[in-house]
Design a protein around this motif. Structure first.
Motif, PDB file in Angstrom:
ATOM      1  N   THR A 279      38.362  45.415  33.423  1.00 11.02           N
ATOM      2  CA  THR A 279      37.291  45.332  34.404  1.00 11.02           C
ATOM      3  C   THR A 279      37.619  46.237  35.579  1.00 11.02           C
ATOM      4  O   THR A 279      38.733  46.183  36.110  1.00 11.02           O
ATOM      5  CB  THR A 279      37.105  43.885  34.900  1.00 11.02           C
ATOM      6  OG1 THR A 279      36.878  43.023  33.791  1.00 11.02           O
ATOM      7  CG2 THR A 279      35.917  43.787  35.847  1.00 11.02           C
TER       8      THR A 279
ATOM      9  N   TYR B 211      43.487  40.669  29.210  1.00 12.98           N
ATOM     10  CA  TYR B 211      42.380  41.165  30.030  1.00 12.98           C
ATOM     11  C   TYR B 211      42.924  41.536  31.412  1.00 12.98           C
ATOM     12  O   TYR B 211      43.606  40.728  32.056  1.00 12.98           O
ATOM     13  CB  TYR B 211      41.282  40.116  30.158  1.00 12.98           C
ATOM     14  CG  TYR B 211      40.670  39.730  28.827  1.00 12.98           C
ATOM     15  CD1 TYR B 211      39.625  40.473  28.281  1.00 12.98           C
ATOM     16  CD2 TYR B 211      41.155  38.642  28.113  1.00 12.98           C
ATOM     17  CE1 TYR B 211      39.072  40.133  27.061  1.00 12.98           C
ATOM     18  CE2 TYR B 211      40.607  38.284  26.886  1.00 12.98           C
ATOM     19  CZ  TYR B 211      39.569  39.036  26.370  1.00 12.98           C
ATOM     20  OH  TYR B 211      39.032  38.709  25.156  1.00 12.98           O
TER      21      TYR B 211
ATOM     22  N   ALA C 112      42.316  43.872  35.290  1.00  9.56           N
ATOM     23  CA  ALA C 112      41.411  44.464  36.274  1.00  9.56           C
ATOM     24  C   ALA C 112      42.171  45.577  36.979  1.00  9.56           C
ATOM     25  O   ALA C 112      43.345  45.403  37.343  1.00  9.56           O
ATOM     26  CB  ALA C 112      40.921  43.426  37.281  1.00  9.56           C
TER      27      ALA C 112
ATOM     28  N   LEU D 115      36.377  37.934  29.008  1.00 11.30           N
ATOM     29  CA  LEU D 115      36.412  39.141  29.833  1.00 11.30           C
ATOM     30  C   LEU D 115      35.893  38.820  31.228  1.00 11.30           C
ATOM     31  O   LEU D 115      34.810  38.254  31.389  1.00 11.30           O
ATOM     32  CB  LEU D 115      35.563  40.234  29.187  1.00 11.30           C
ATOM     33  CG  LEU D 115      35.493  41.580  29.905  1.00 11.30           C
ATOM     34  CD1 LEU D 115      36.882  42.194  30.015  1.00 11.30           C
ATOM     35  CD2 LEU D 115      34.558  42.528  29.176  1.00 11.30           C
TER      36      LEU D 115
ATOM     37  N   CYS E  42      32.344  45.650  37.451  1.00 12.98           N
ATOM     38  CA  CYS E  42      32.340  44.453  38.290  1.00 12.98           C
ATOM     39  C   CYS E  42      30.919  44.112  38.709  1.00 12.98           C
ATOM     40  O   CYS E  42      30.231  44.909  39.358  1.00 12.98           O
ATOM     41  CB  CYS E  42      33.222  44.679  39.518  1.00 12.98           C
ATOM     42  SG  CYS E  42      33.277  43.278  40.644  1.00 12.98           S
TER      43      CYS E  42
ATOM     44  N   ALA F 110      34.084  38.960  34.618  1.00  9.51           N
ATOM     45  CA  ALA F 110      32.859  39.628  35.071  1.00  9.51           C
ATOM     46  C   ALA F 110      33.078  40.409  36.351  1.00  9.51           C
ATOM     47  O   ALA F 110      32.355  41.360  36.634  1.00  9.51           O
ATOM     48  CB  ALA F 110      31.740  38.600  35.270  1.00  9.51           C
ATOM     49  N   THR F 111      34.078  40.026  37.133  1.00  8.70           N
ATOM     50  CA  THR F 111      34.363  40.695  38.398  1.00  8.70           C
ATOM     51  C   THR F 111      35.820  41.141  38.417  1.00  8.70           C
ATOM     52  O   THR F 111      36.642  40.688  37.603  1.00  8.70           O
ATOM     53  CB  THR F 111      34.109  39.768  39.599  1.00  8.70           C
ATOM     54  OG1 THR F 111      35.068  38.696  39.582  1.00  8.70           O
ATOM     55  CG2 THR F 111      32.707  39.185  39.545  1.00  8.70           C
ATOM     56  N   SER F 112      36.127  42.016  39.356  1.00 14.69           N
ATOM     57  CA  SER F 112      37.507  42.472  39.552  1.00 14.69           C
ATOM     58  C   SER F 112      38.153  41.750  40.732  1.00 14.69           C
ATOM     59  O   SER F 112      38.930  42.339  41.491  1.00 14.69           O
ATOM     60  CB  SER F 112      37.535  43.986  39.781  1.00 14.69           C
ATOM     61  OG  SER F 112      36.714  44.341  40.887  1.00 14.69           O
TER      62      SER F 112
ATOM     63  N   HIS G 113      34.902  47.738  28.253  1.00 13.03           N
ATOM     64  CA  HIS G 113      35.024  48.097  29.664  1.00 13.03           C
ATOM     65  C   HIS G 113      33.891  47.429  30.428  1.00 13.03           C
ATOM     66  O   HIS G 113      32.712  47.685  30.162  1.00 13.03           O
ATOM     67  CB  HIS G 113      34.963  49.622  29.831  1.00 13.03           C
ATOM     68  CG  HIS G 113      35.034  50.069  31.254  1.00 13.03           C
ATOM     69  ND1 HIS G 113      34.563  51.284  31.689  1.00 13.03           N
ATOM     70  CD2 HIS G 113      35.522  49.445  32.373  1.00 13.03           C
ATOM     71  CE1 HIS G 113      34.745  51.401  32.988  1.00 13.03           C
ATOM     72  NE2 HIS G 113      35.322  50.295  33.427  1.00 13.03           N
ATOM     73  N   GLN G 114      34.234  46.575  31.368  1.00 13.17           N
ATOM     74  CA  GLN G 114      33.266  45.823  32.157  1.00 13.17           C
ATOM     75  C   GLN G 114      33.225  46.346  33.586  1.00 13.17           C
ATOM     76  O   GLN G 114      34.268  46.492  34.228  1.00 13.17           O
ATOM     77  CB  GLN G 114      33.632  44.333  32.162  1.00 13.17           C
ATOM     78  CG  GLN G 114      32.932  43.490  33.212  1.00 13.17           C
ATOM     79  CD  GLN G 114      31.467  43.281  32.896  1.00 13.17           C
ATOM     80  OE1 GLN G 114      31.073  43.295  31.746  1.00 13.17           O
ATOM     81  NE2 GLN G 114      30.668  43.074  33.915  1.00 13.17           N
TER      82      GLN G 114
ATOM     83  N   ASN H 178      43.597  39.659  34.690  1.00 13.65           N
ATOM     84  CA  ASN H 178      42.333  39.104  35.176  1.00 13.65           C
ATOM     85  C   ASN H 178      42.173  37.622  34.869  1.00 13.65           C
ATOM     86  O   ASN H 178      41.172  37.025  35.280  1.00 13.65           O
ATOM     87  CB  ASN H 178      41.156  39.876  34.571  1.00 13.65           C
ATOM     88  CG  ASN H 178      39.999  40.009  35.535  1.00 13.65           C
ATOM     89  OD1 ASN H 178      40.104  39.644  36.703  1.00 13.65           O
ATOM     90  ND2 ASN H 178      38.886  40.521  35.066  1.00 13.65           N
TER      91      ASN H 178
ATOM     92  N   PHE I 254      30.341  41.548  29.602  1.00 13.81           N
ATOM     93  CA  PHE I 254      31.021  40.247  29.655  1.00 13.81           C
ATOM     94  C   PHE I 254      30.216  39.136  29.006  1.00 13.81           C
ATOM     95  O   PHE I 254      30.773  38.073  28.702  1.00 13.81           O
ATOM     96  CB  PHE I 254      31.332  39.878  31.103  1.00 13.81           C
ATOM     97  CG  PHE I 254      30.131  39.413  31.885  1.00 13.81           C
ATOM     98  CD1 PHE I 254      29.922  38.064  32.123  1.00 13.81           C
ATOM     99  CD2 PHE I 254      29.209  40.329  32.385  1.00 13.81           C
ATOM    100  CE1 PHE I 254      28.826  37.634  32.853  1.00 13.81           C
ATOM    101  CE2 PHE I 254      28.116  39.905  33.111  1.00 13.81           C
ATOM    102  CZ  PHE I 254      27.925  38.560  33.351  1.00 13.81           C
TER     103      PHE I 254
END
Length: 362
Positions: free
Chosen positions: A128, A67, A69, A302, A151, A304-306, A148-149, A86, A296
């Protein structure tokens, strides 16, 4: 009358005379047996840059989580594309551009990283990014159907900014609606009534400014909810605004699945359509890509934020404050490479220091 003989080491001379050799000119030999001093020499950025794609990347991908970012950082005319693990927070790849990035630049950057993964038998499980339009097409082109998440921090930041601007606009409207009083003490009964009304409005404006954080806070205590109920008395639109903000926070509850969150989002959008003013304020909730911020919930690993790549950006900003010569493309690349190698050696350096402390204490 004396005259000074011309010399070649003067900056303004018209005589092409070679400088004298000896103590007053160039050194002819060195009698010292010690190595040449390295004081003032440049750091080993060139050597570090040659080791990034080999030694450093082998170390960084040794415990690759799958995973990543990705983000871009702007520094004057330059742009730095970065990829960070990440889960382990290791910086994996970077590229310095001398122009604003395009979709072609991002695709080429991702292809280079994808080739490094394939060469080591690794695969990507999720990525992310922020809400930039540079990434969706590039991710689909290079990595295919990888999750693809978006942020969640950036999404909530935009929503809270819109809510606070709505509260500020209401404060401005309340202040504009206060009665205008003449100078001096109010003499008539109507003037005293208008003065009391103006005082109440000014107090409400002050309360809304002082406690504006209550409209965007995630978790409110009982006393904070009482304060919110007091300052929103007679203002139903503010209470609706707080209720909508709580529904936005419920969208990103980890206890939900993505399908449940999408159903909540549909109900929230249907509720927003009934409020004309709030629909304009919270127009970010109608963006078509908002569903990607909920991916996420089904991918537990995965990010949730970058935040992982943002940490690297903050490290670069801090470096720029003290290293003033890092202002060209070549120097930025060399400095980043040197910083990555120092990060790799940080753990072994800390272990060595700890061993030395124990040996001295024994």
């Amino acid at each position: 009358m004396s005259s000074t003989a011309p010399s070649a080491w003067l900056s303004k001379t018209v005589y092409p005379i070679a400088p004298p050799v000896g103590p007053s000119g160039a050194s002819i030999a060195c009698s010292s047996l010690t190595p040449r001093s390295r004081t003032g020499s440049r750091p080993g950025g060139k050597k570090a840059a040659r080791r990034i794609d080999t030694d450093y990347l082998d170390w960084a991908l040794s415990d690759f989580s799958g995973y990543i970012a990705a983000d871009e950082l702007y520094d004057g005319p330059f742009c730095i594309l970065s990829i960070v693990d990440n889960r382990t927070f290791k910086r994996l790849s970077y590229q310095v551009l001398d122009h604003d990035p395009t979709g072609t630049d991002v695709v080429a950057f991702f292809r280079r990283f994808h080739a490094a993964l394939e060469a080591r038998g690794l695969s990507l499980k999720g990525i992310t990014t922020d809400g930039s339009s540079l990434y969706p097409e590039a991710i689909a082109t290079v990595f295919g159907s990888v999750p693809h998440q978006l942020c969640t921090f950036h999404v909530l930041k935009e929503v809270t900014k819109a809510v606070l601007s709505a509260v500020a606009k209401l404060r401005k409207d309340l202040a504009a609606g206060a009665p205008k009083l003449p100078r001096g003490r109010p003499g008539s009964k109507a003037a005293r009534r208008a003065a009391r009304r103006k005082k109440r409005i000014e107090q409400k404006v002050r309360d809304l400014f002082e406690h504006r954080y209550l409209f965007v806070g995630h978790h409110l205590t009982d006393s904070e909810r009482k304060t919110l109920a007091r300052i929103t008395r007679g203002q139903p639109q503010l209470r609706n605004l707080r209720g909508l903000m709580e529904e936005v926070y419920r969208l990103f509850d980890r206890r939900c699945r993505t399908a449940t969150a999408l159903a909540k989002l549909l109900r929230l959008r249907a509720r927003l359509r009934r409020f004309v003013r709030l629909r304009v304020v919270l127009k970010k909730l109608f963006l078509p890509g908002l569903e990607k911020a909920l991916v996420f919930l089904d991918e537990k690993l995965l990010g949730a934020t970058s935040n992982a790549v943002e940490r690297g950006n903050r490290r670069y900003r801090k470096m720029q404050k003290s290293v003033y010569r890092v202002r060209t493309q070549h120097s930025i690349e060399a400095r980043l490479a040197l910083d990555l190698l120092r990060e790799r050696q940080a753990r072994s350096r800390a272990a060595t220091t700890k061993t030395l402390h124990r040996a001295r204490a024994a």
